[in-house]
Design an enzyme around this catalytic site. Structure first.
Site, PDB file in Angstrom:
ATOM      1  N   SER A   1      40.102  72.687  51.728  1.00  0.00           N
ATOM      2  CA  SER A   1      40.394  71.271  51.891  1.00  0.00           C
ATOM      3  C   SER A   1      41.706  71.417  52.253  1.00  0.00           C
ATOM      4  O   SER A   1      42.727  72.132  51.499  1.00  0.00           O
ATOM      5  CB  SER A   1      39.945  70.436  51.165  1.00  0.00           C
ATOM      6  OG  SER A   1      40.494  69.103  51.141  1.00  0.00           O
TER       7      SER A   1
ATOM      8  N   TYR B   1      38.747  68.018  41.625  1.00  0.00           N
ATOM      9  CA  TYR B   1      38.575  68.724  43.027  1.00  0.00           C
ATOM     10  C   TYR B   1      39.789  69.159  43.653  1.00  0.00           C
ATOM     11  O   TYR B   1      39.853  70.391  44.441  1.00  0.00           O
ATOM     12  CB  TYR B   1      38.103  67.193  43.973  1.00  0.00           C
ATOM     13  CG  TYR B   1      37.888  67.904  45.250  1.00  0.00           C
ATOM     14  CD1 TYR B   1      36.689  68.193  45.691  1.00  0.00           C
ATOM     15  CD2 TYR B   1      38.786  67.278  46.454  1.00  0.00           C
ATOM     16  CE1 TYR B   1      36.247  68.348  47.015  1.00  0.00           C
ATOM     17  CE2 TYR B   1      38.557  67.811  47.753  1.00  0.00           C
ATOM     18  CZ  TYR B   1      37.195  68.559  47.983  1.00  0.00           C
ATOM     19  OH  TYR B   1      36.809  68.511  49.325  1.00  0.00           O
TER      20      TYR B   1
HETATM   21  N1  LIG Z   1      33.927  65.688  54.352  1.00  0.00           N
HETATM   22  C1  LIG Z   1      35.299  65.674  54.009  1.00  0.00           C
HETATM   23  O1  LIG Z   1      36.231  65.028  54.435  1.00  0.00           O
HETATM   24  C2  LIG Z   1      35.860  67.176  53.430  1.00  0.00           C
HETATM   25  C3  LIG Z   1      37.131  67.571  53.528  1.00  0.00           C
HETATM   26  C4  LIG Z   1      37.629  68.520  53.021  1.00  0.00           C
HETATM   27  C5  LIG Z   1      36.602  69.648  52.539  1.00  0.00           C
HETATM   28  N2  LIG Z   1      35.512  69.159  52.535  1.00  0.00           N
HETATM   29  C6  LIG Z   1      34.469  70.202  51.827  1.00  0.00           C
HETATM   30  O2  LIG Z   1      33.350  70.271  52.671  1.00  0.00           O
HETATM   31  C7  LIG Z   1      32.215  70.881  52.120  1.00  0.00           C
HETATM   32  C8  LIG Z   1      31.003  70.016  52.347  1.00  0.00           C
HETATM   33  O3  LIG Z   1      31.214  68.724  52.188  1.00  0.00           O
HETATM   34  P1  LIG Z   1      30.522  67.657  52.963  1.00  0.00           P
HETATM   35  O4  LIG Z   1      31.687  66.516  52.926  1.00  0.00           O
HETATM   36  O5  LIG Z   1      29.931  68.150  54.168  1.00  0.00           O
HETATM   37  O6  LIG Z   1      29.614  67.039  51.772  1.00  0.00           O
HETATM   38  P2  LIG Z   1      27.715  67.052  51.573  1.00  0.00           P
HETATM   39  O7  LIG Z   1      27.615  66.602  50.274  1.00  0.00           O
HETATM   40  O8  LIG Z   1      27.423  66.382  53.054  1.00  0.00           O
HETATM   41  O9  LIG Z   1      27.852  68.486  51.675  1.00  0.00           O
HETATM   42  C9  LIG Z   1      27.863  69.292  50.527  1.00  0.00           C
HETATM   43  C10 LIG Z   1      26.503  70.082  50.699  1.00  0.00           C
HETATM   44  O10 LIG Z   1      26.453  70.851  49.290  1.00  0.00           O
HETATM   45  C11 LIG Z   1      25.291  70.928  48.630  1.00  0.00           C
HETATM   46  N3  LIG Z   1      25.588  71.009  47.195  1.00  0.00           N
HETATM   47  C12 LIG Z   1      26.189  70.577  46.375  1.00  0.00           C
HETATM   48  N4  LIG Z   1      26.208  71.209  44.923  1.00  0.00           N
HETATM   49  C13 LIG Z   1      25.294  72.164  45.199  1.00  0.00           C
HETATM   50  C14 LIG Z   1      25.088  73.293  44.543  1.00  0.00           C
HETATM   51  N5  LIG Z   1      25.371  73.219  43.103  1.00  0.00           N
HETATM   52  N6  LIG Z   1      24.662  74.315  44.843  1.00  0.00           N
HETATM   53  C15 LIG Z   1      24.089  74.147  46.183  1.00  0.00           C
HETATM   54  N7  LIG Z   1      24.439  73.287  47.093  1.00  0.00           N
HETATM   55  C16 LIG Z   1      24.970  72.420  46.589  1.00  0.00           C
HETATM   56  C17 LIG Z   1      25.021  69.386  48.644  1.00  0.00           C
HETATM   57  O11 LIG Z   1      23.377  69.252  48.677  1.00  0.00           O
HETATM   58  C18 LIG Z   1      25.063  69.143  50.344  1.00  0.00           C
HETATM   59  O12 LIG Z   1      24.238  69.536  51.031  1.00  0.00           O
HETATM   60  C19 LIG Z   1      32.712  70.775  50.668  1.00  0.00           C
HETATM   61  O13 LIG Z   1      32.928  72.123  50.189  1.00  0.00           O
HETATM   62  C20 LIG Z   1      33.766  69.822  50.567  1.00  0.00           C
HETATM   63  O14 LIG Z   1      34.491  69.906  49.417  1.00  0.00           O
HETATM   64  C21 LIG Z   1      34.895  68.168  52.955  1.00  0.00           C
END
Ligand SMILES: NC(=O)c1ccc[n+]([C@@H]2O[C@H](COP(=O)([O-])OP(=O)(O)OC[C@H]3O[C@@H](n4cnc5c(N)ncnc54)[C@H](O)[C@@H]3O)[C@@H](O)[C@H]2O)c1
Length: 257
Positions: free
Chosen positions: A140, A153
């Site tokens: 991130s 986080y």
């Molecule tokens: N959305 C943003 O703005 C953003 C920005 C920077 C980084 N991220 C990172 O992107 C990644 C995806 O996040 P997102 O925003 O798409 O959220 P999201 O919740 O839609 O996706 C995360 C996925 O991970 C799965 N998950 C959670 N815990 C788990 C576990 N213990 N085992 C297996 N699967 C698990 C969830 O079920 C979900 O499908 C994450 O690592 C998040 O930190 C997101």
């Protein structure tokens, strides 16, 4: 990039929703065989939807990445991996002044999934990879900077970059590249939940905060998962064969470092 990913085996953790689902769909559209690993029991529904949309082979593996036996079992069903996207992660506020019992439980949970879980999946995936394979970890822009109230986080996303750089050194001699994508704000469920918390802290509306965050970028609105997914394809392509150990911001220029 024509035929770049045809019949390649691509494994995406956190593939049920958000960025992971969009990344999996993007590879499937390019003709890859995609494996979705996710703790959400409905992951098979996402796999079926992507398969119907793209005609690709999409397999769902229900697995909590923080549980070693679960990870071992999931990866035992995959023969070879060309591309591994370590994307699953959780996001929650952990203000330092939260009562310690609840705060500590949240802190540990985030570390367990975002760091230990990522490490466990990397260790399993790596055994199925050979020269020419590529790994991308989702960190991130908060893995390079910080926002208040998200200590666990932020720390976990900094740790993801430490993992990435270490593995780039360890696996480089075997011809395996390891990089990270650092998304900025992407419209997904957890991100919009964090936005709500931050807007509450600042005493402004979610809409006005979203507008301000967009204005801090060099262009455009807050990205969609589909937008950010394209950066993963770029990084695992032959055009990036000399790129390893790098943390690439996919943030429309929100963080200029
Ligand atoms: N959305 C943003 O703005 C953003 C920005 C920077 C980084 N991220 C990172 O992107 C990644 C995806 O996040 P997102 O925003 O798409 O959220 P999201 O919740 O839609 O996706 C995360 C996925 O991970 C799965 N998950 C959670 N815990 C788990 C576990 N213990 N085992 C297996 N699967 C698990 C969830 O079920 C979900 O499908 C994450 O690592 C998040 O930190 C997101």
């Amino acid at each position: 990039m024509q035929q770049e990913y045809k019949n390649k085996n691509v494994v995406v953790t956190g593939g049920f929703s958000g960025i992971g689902k969009a990344v999996a769909t993007a590879y499937a559209q390019e003709g890859a065989n995609v494996f979705l690993i996710d703790a959400n029991p409905a992951v098979a529904e996402t796999a079926n939807a992507i398969a119907a949309q793209t005609q690709a082979k999409v397999i769902a593996l229900h697995c909590d990445i923080s549980v070693e036996s679960c990870v071992n079992e999931a990866f035992s069903t995959i023969d070879a991996i060309d591309i591994f996207i370590a994307n699953a992660g959780i996001e929650a506020a952990t203000p330092i002044d939260e009562p310690m019992a609840a705060g500590l439980a949240n802190f540990r949970k985030i570390m367990d999934v975002n760091i230990t879980g990522t490490f466990l999946t990397l260790a399993s995936a790596r055994k199925k990879m050979s020269a020419g394979a590529s790994i991308v970890i989702t960190s991130s822009i908060w893995g390079k900077t910080a926002v208040p109230d998200f200590s666990a986080y932020n720390a976990s996303k900094h740790a993801n970059l430490g993992l990435m750089r270490t593995l780039a050194k360890e696996l480089g001699p075997q011809g395996i590249r390891v990089n990270a994508i650092c998304p900025g704000w992407v419209k997904t469920g957890p991100a919009m939940e964090s936005l709500k918390i931050m807007a509450g802290e600042k005493g402004c509306s979610e809409e006005s905060l979203l507008k301000r965050l967009s204005e801090e970028q060099c262009f455009g609105d807050v990205q969609s998962p589909e937008d950010v997914a394209l950066s993963y394809l770029m990084l695992t392509s032959r055009y990036a064969i000399n790129v390893t150990g790098q943390a690439i911001n996919a943030d429309r220029g929100a963080l200029l470092v």
